[in-house]
Design an enzyme around this catalytic site. Structure first.
Site, PDB file in Angstrom:
ATOM      1  N   ASP A   1       0.856  -1.189   0.000  1.00 31.46           N
ATOM      2  CA  ASP A   1       0.000   0.000   0.000  1.00 31.46           C
ATOM      3  C   ASP A   1       0.891   1.238   0.000  1.00 31.46           C
ATOM      4  O   ASP A   1       2.108   1.133   0.151  1.00 31.46           O
ATOM      5  CB  ASP A   1      -0.937   0.009   1.217  1.00 31.46           C
TER       6      ASP A   1
ATOM      7  N   ASP B   1       1.601   4.927   1.686  1.00 29.13           N
ATOM      8  CA  ASP B   1       1.319   5.820   2.802  1.00 29.13           C
ATOM      9  C   ASP B   1       1.884   7.202   2.512  1.00 29.13           C
ATOM     10  O   ASP B   1       3.027   7.328   2.075  1.00 29.13           O
ATOM     11  CB  ASP B   1       1.954   5.279   4.091  1.00 29.13           C
TER      12      ASP B   1
ATOM     13  N   ASP C   1      10.094   3.563  13.039  1.00 31.12           N
ATOM     14  CA  ASP C   1      10.796   2.460  13.698  1.00 31.12           C
ATOM     15  C   ASP C   1      12.191   2.211  13.122  1.00 31.12           C
ATOM     16  O   ASP C   1      13.193   2.454  13.786  1.00 31.12           O
ATOM     17  CB  ASP C   1       9.938   1.183  13.725  1.00 31.12           C
TER      18      ASP C   1
HETATM   19  P1  ATP Z   1       4.115  -2.996   5.058  1.00 35.48           P
HETATM   20  O1  ATP Z   1       4.845  -3.377   3.824  1.00 35.48           O
HETATM   21  O2  ATP Z   1       3.804  -4.131   5.928  1.00 35.48           O
HETATM   22  O3  ATP Z   1       2.942  -2.055   4.836  1.00 35.48           O
HETATM   23  P2  ATP Z   1       5.197  -0.683   6.366  1.00 35.48           P
HETATM   24  O4  ATP Z   1       6.595  -0.362   6.799  1.00 35.48           O
HETATM   25  O5  ATP Z   1       4.577   0.225   5.355  1.00 35.48           O
HETATM   26  O6  ATP Z   1       5.206  -2.178   5.882  1.00 35.48           O
HETATM   27  P3  ATP Z   1       2.991   0.083   7.997  1.00 35.48           P
HETATM   28  O7  ATP Z   1       2.418  -0.620   9.162  1.00 35.48           O
HETATM   29  O8  ATP Z   1       2.176   0.289   6.775  1.00 35.48           O
HETATM   30  O9  ATP Z   1       4.317  -0.723   7.643  1.00 35.48           O
HETATM   31  O10 ATP Z   1       3.539   1.464   8.531  1.00 35.48           O
HETATM   32  C1  ATP Z   1       3.976   2.545   7.685  1.00 35.48           C
HETATM   33  C2  ATP Z   1       5.152   3.246   8.317  1.00 35.48           C
HETATM   34  O11 ATP Z   1       4.783   3.800   9.581  1.00 35.48           O
HETATM   35  C3  ATP Z   1       6.357   2.345   8.650  1.00 35.48           C
HETATM   36  O12 ATP Z   1       7.212   2.164   7.553  1.00 35.48           O
HETATM   37  C4  ATP Z   1       7.020   3.123   9.768  1.00 35.48           C
HETATM   38  O13 ATP Z   1       7.771   4.196   9.271  1.00 35.48           O
HETATM   39  C5  ATP Z   1       5.836   3.679  10.524  1.00 35.48           C
HETATM   40  N1  ATP Z   1       5.396   2.767  11.588  1.00 35.48           N
HETATM   41  C6  ATP Z   1       4.408   1.840  11.528  1.00 35.48           C
HETATM   42  N2  ATP Z   1       4.258   1.191  12.674  1.00 35.48           N
HETATM   43  C7  ATP Z   1       5.182   1.706  13.516  1.00 35.48           C
HETATM   44  C8  ATP Z   1       5.523   1.469  14.863  1.00 35.48           C
HETATM   45  N3  ATP Z   1       4.902   0.532  15.575  1.00 35.48           N
HETATM   46  N4  ATP Z   1       6.526   2.208  15.402  1.00 35.48           N
HETATM   47  C9  ATP Z   1       7.150   3.164  14.674  1.00 35.48           C
HETATM   48  N5  ATP Z   1       6.869   3.424  13.408  1.00 35.48           N
HETATM   49  C10 ATP Z   1       5.891   2.728  12.815  1.00 35.48           C
HETATM   50 MG    MG Z   2       2.545   0.148   4.627  1.00 32.82          MG
END
Ligand code: ATP
Ligand code: MG
Length: 459
Positions: free
Chosen positions: A77, A79, A156
């Site tokens: 997705d 963001d 993170d």
């Molecule tokens: P995915 O491919 O699973 O979507 P993602 O890294 O995009 O991986 P998301 O849960 O969509 O994960 O979160 C988007 C962004 O928000 C992350 O890349 C990170 O920068 C931040 N983020 C999400 N969850 C956390 C957390 N628990 N603590 C700190 N930052 C977070």
């Molecule tokens: Mg994501």
């Protein structure tokens, strides 16, 4: 640059423990210095970015999508992050809904695609109503808005903290994320122990990304994980359920399982399963679970669907068997022992990962179909074939047969029975020729047989 330096000084000054290696310089990688092209970005995400920009706001892609695009993978997705606050975002988009309490976010809807728009998060000077920590230092609410320089600190891993700027198509890097990307390293921003305390789910995210991206954990992060695994038990069970699904339905379930166990995280998510693994007999319990994880990975690789309840049924099968056997030795009737064991194990599991009721019901159905596969005479097999969960039940039977839990001949028989025509099916379900000619006697002996074989036991 001055504000950035001040920002990092502020962090270093205010942190309870020394933060980890954080780059103190912002690096901007121009369009020519990275491989992200707009053709790989969802049209709707681009629309959101451009519209925010046209209304005078800053707008970036951030997080997993930037990380995945840099690796040449298709993001799950997209963001977006902006300096517009949620109410301002709502004014820009008609097709927008505000969600979340822990993090307030805007969801911009385009048919089935949702683009998540977050406002830059700030580093609160002091705690107030918008930023709440519990006594272990866990963030309960975090709605302080800030600038991009502050937002980066809230993220993170360094590779998750890269910002794709729609203004000039550059990638903005405050924490050395590009370098870690190149070496395939997952490094937490700041002090790992403090970051895990703030949000222990980050440990699960570390495992998920390490497995999915084939990245290694940096050594400080690894050390902290070994120490902090138990912190996970303070996380609400509904959130842990969602995270568990992401972990196990990702297509890398087997590797994920091994890694979670390695760091002592699996036992927090599935304590009863972990116990059952400790007392494995001839490797069978573990084999069934491993086979289930492997099958699920293969199905995803083949583009097939996988269901949470099937995998959970495999996770909890052995704990149910063990508890039921205990109850039988204490004098409970076999049938009731299995029913009660299933209820008890589910009730214990939802304390760790709160699964929805329809999932636990489906799991129970898969389990309760197992003894019914032993009934191969008369009309029962054809009725079983019409059961809405027959397919899942049969797949589970195959799993047991493959891992020594049930005679493979039984699974074979059901394979043949499903593919047979009506005539053949009738023949297959006739009572054996040498059975008693006395109808009443036959009925009695059939019931006896059915009863003795209708147990859930792996024999
Ligand atoms: P995915 O491919 O699973 O979507 P993602 O890294 O995009 O991986 P998301 O849960 O969509 O994960 O979160 C988007 C962004 O928000 C992350 O890349 C990170 O920068 C931040 N983020 C999400 N969850 C956390 C957390 N628990 N603590 C700190 N930052 C977070
Ligand atoms: Mg994501």
């Amino acid at each position: 640059m001055k504000t950035i330096l001040n920002f990092f000084k502020k962090i270093i000054g205010s942190a309870r423990s020394e933060p980890g290696p954080v780059a103190t310089q912002v690096k901007v990688f121009s369009r020519a210095e990275h491989n992200i092209s707009r053709s790989q970005i969802s049209e709707n995400a681009l629309k959101v970015l451009y519209r925010l920009q046209n209304d005078g706001y800053e707008a970036y892609l951030v997080g997993g999508c930037v990380r995945d695009l840099l690796l040449g993978r298709e993001p799950k997705d997209f963001d977006v992050v902006t300096n517009a606050d949620p109410d301002q975002v709502r004014k820009v988009f008609r097709n927008c809904r505000l969600i979340g309490r822990r993090f307030r976010l805007a969801h911009v809807h385009f048919g089935r695609e949702i683009i998540e728009v977050a406002t830059f998060r700030g580093v609160g000077e002091e705690q107030n109503d918008n930023q709440v920590l519990n006594k272990e230092g866990r963030l309960l609410r975090d709605n302080v808005y800030g600038t991009i320089e502050e937002d980066v600190w809230r993220r993170d891993f360094t590779v998750n903290a890269l910002y794709y700027n729609i203004r000039d198509f550059s990638v903005v890097d405050y924490v050395g994320g590009m370098a870690d990307h190149k070496t395939g390293t997952l490094k937490l921003i700041g002090d790992p122990d403090m970051r895990f305390r703030e949000d222990p789910v980050r440990m699960l995210r570390a495992v998920r990304f390490a497995v999915k991206l084939g990245f290694k954990l940096d050594s400080d992060c690894e050390k902290a994980m070994h120490n902090d695994a138990q912190l996970l038990s303070s996380i609400p069970s509904a959130r842990l359920y969602d995270e568990a699904l992401k972990l196990f339905l990702s297509g890398y379930a087997l590797q994920t399982f091994e890694m979670l166990r390695h760091y002592g995280l699996f036992q927090v998510l599935f304590p009863a399963t972990e116990n059952s693994l400790a007392v494995e007999e001839n490797g069978f319990p573990r084999l069934l679970l491993i086979k289930a994880l492997e099958n699920s990975d293969n199905r995803i690789a083949d583009g097939k669907t996988v269901t949470a309840y099937f995998l959970l049924a495999a996770f909890l099968w052995e704990p149910v068997q063990m508890l039921a056997k205990e109850k039988i030795t204490q004098g409970e009737i076999e049938f009731m022992a299995y029913q009660d064991a299933a209820s008890e194990i589910i009730a214990r599991q939802v304390r760790s990962t709160a699964m929805p009721r329809h999932i636990s019901m489906a799991m129970r159905e898969v389990w309760s179909l197992q003894p019914k596969f032993n009934l191969r005479i008369g009309s029962k097999p054809s009725r079983l074939l019409g059961h809405p969960r027959f397919r899942a039940g049969y797949d589970f039977l195959l799993l047991r047969a493959e891992t020594g839990g049930v005679d493979p001949e039984l699974a074979d028989w059901w394979g043949r029975y499903q593919n047979a025509n009506e005539n053949e099916q009738r023949k297959m379900t006739q009572p054996p020729r040498n059975a008693s000619n006395n109808k009443a006697g036959r009925k009695r002996s059939y019931h006896r047989k059915a009863k003795s074989s209708a147990s859930n036991t792996d024999s």
